[in-house]
Design an enzyme around this catalytic site. Sequence first.
Site, PDB file in Angstrom:
ATOM      1  N   TYR A   1       0.816  -1.208   0.000  1.00 54.65           N
ATOM      2  CA  TYR A   1       0.000   0.000   0.000  1.00 54.65           C
ATOM      3  C   TYR A   1       0.849   1.257   0.000  1.00 54.65           C
ATOM      4  O   TYR A   1       1.759   1.421   0.822  1.00 54.65           O
ATOM      5  CB  TYR A   1      -0.897  -0.009   1.233  1.00 54.65           C
ATOM      6  CG  TYR A   1      -2.026   0.981   1.233  1.00 54.65           C
ATOM      7  CD1 TYR A   1      -3.179   0.732   0.520  1.00 54.65           C
ATOM      8  CD2 TYR A   1      -1.956   2.147   1.982  1.00 54.65           C
ATOM      9  CE1 TYR A   1      -4.247   1.624   0.537  1.00 54.65           C
ATOM     10  CE2 TYR A   1      -3.006   3.052   2.014  1.00 54.65           C
ATOM     11  CZ  TYR A   1      -4.154   2.789   1.277  1.00 54.65           C
ATOM     12  OH  TYR A   1      -5.201   3.680   1.307  1.00 54.65           O
ATOM     13  N   HIS A  36       3.387  -6.392  11.317  1.00 55.31           N
ATOM     14  CA  HIS A  36       3.105  -6.483   9.889  1.00 55.31           C
ATOM     15  C   HIS A  36       4.348  -6.796   9.048  1.00 55.31           C
ATOM     16  O   HIS A  36       4.218  -7.118   7.867  1.00 55.31           O
ATOM     17  CB  HIS A  36       2.442  -5.189   9.411  1.00 55.31           C
ATOM     18  CG  HIS A  36       1.788  -5.309   8.070  1.00 55.31           C
ATOM     19  ND1 HIS A  36       0.933  -6.344   7.742  1.00 55.31           N
ATOM     20  CD2 HIS A  36       1.875  -4.531   6.949  1.00 55.31           C
ATOM     21  CE1 HIS A  36       0.510  -6.200   6.493  1.00 55.31           C
ATOM     22  NE2 HIS A  36       1.063  -5.113   6.003  1.00 55.31           N
ATOM     23  N   ASP A  52       0.220  -8.759  14.227  1.00 54.01           N
ATOM     24  CA  ASP A  52      -0.020  -7.856  13.103  1.00 54.01           C
ATOM     25  C   ASP A  52      -1.342  -7.108  13.303  1.00 54.01           C
ATOM     26  O   ASP A  52      -2.418  -7.684  13.178  1.00 54.01           O
ATOM     27  CB  ASP A  52      -0.052  -8.669  11.806  1.00 54.01           C
ATOM     28  CG  ASP A  52      -0.094  -7.793  10.557  1.00 54.01           C
ATOM     29  OD1 ASP A  52      -0.336  -6.579  10.685  1.00 54.01           O
ATOM     30  OD2 ASP A  52       0.119  -8.347   9.457  1.00 54.01           O
ATOM     31  N   SER A  98       1.303  -7.787   1.916  1.00 58.67           N
ATOM     32  CA  SER A  98       0.346  -6.784   2.367  1.00 58.67           C
ATOM     33  C   SER A  98      -0.669  -6.500   1.254  1.00 58.67           C
ATOM     34  O   SER A  98      -1.350  -7.409   0.795  1.00 58.67           O
ATOM     35  CB  SER A  98       1.078  -5.530   2.835  1.00 58.67           C
ATOM     36  OG  SER A  98       0.207  -4.661   3.512  1.00 58.67           O
TER      37      SER A  98
END
Length: 321
Positions: free
Chosen positions: A92, A302, A272, A186
Amino acid sequence: MALFDLPLDELRTHRSDSTEPEDFDAFWNKTLQQARAYQLDARFEPVDTGLSTVQVYDVTFAGFGGHPVKGWLLLPAGASEPLPLIVEFVGYGGGRGLPHEHLLWASTGRAHFVMDTRGQGSAWGGGGTADPVGAAPAYPGFMTRGIDAPENYYYRRVFTDAVRAVEAARSHPLTDAARTVALGASQGGGIALAVGGLVPDLVAVAPDVPFLCDFPRATTLTDRHPYREIGLFLKTHRGRSAQVRRTLSYFDGVHFAVRGRAPALFSAGLEDQTCPPSTVFAAFNAWPHEDKAIEVYDFNDHEGGGPFHEAEQVRWLRSYA
């Protein structure tokens, strides 16, 4: 952050409460049919990077709406026959970055295609792909752009770009279409899940700490961005929760996972907060292929397994591509 989600034994059986739309397949079939009405027009321009172990191509192809999407194709220097193909999607806010940031997979003797994510690439890993589609009012970020309807939602364009990226990478004469792998971490993992559900003939899929999974749980369990963008949007746009849930149901990684036909390697970090482990396990548990595994990093957020997980992916993929 210590453990905050379900215990591991419950994670292994957790199922999402996300409701799949009845027209899910029709929606995506129509979307991809419309995208394929445009010529793919994949162009591979050699780039002099000063790197001696890889050959690099600056790639442009037609994605959603025929819009130009960028990518890198890296091949081992001197490659003369079709190679197993890794198609990677990025996290992201990031873009395709620079070629020297992507040396791992070509170093294993594979072709490596990195897709730029439209409209992103200004938080890290610079990007060069615009998103020329307008949208209704949205919270800053990408999670609520076009969230008023599935047809307008940002990730409809991104997931379509991703399927077209596979087609573009496969069109190069030095890639072996029959040995194609989709992977990413992710957001990239969430995109890889979508590709795994939309492209039926991949040999493997490797979603690392995947985002965009089990929206009903993720948006109410964590207050960390990017999922929090949705909550902040609804904080202002009161009474629109049902509409938003409907839009997101067309993009939930759990529903793509149900359609996965390839062996898969997932990963999750039990601390996470960005992509809570229960949301990752929801997708993993929905993946129907019997040849699947999930690496669990019990004291990691994460970042998950980081380079340790990359090494595990290299080992695992020897059996497939």
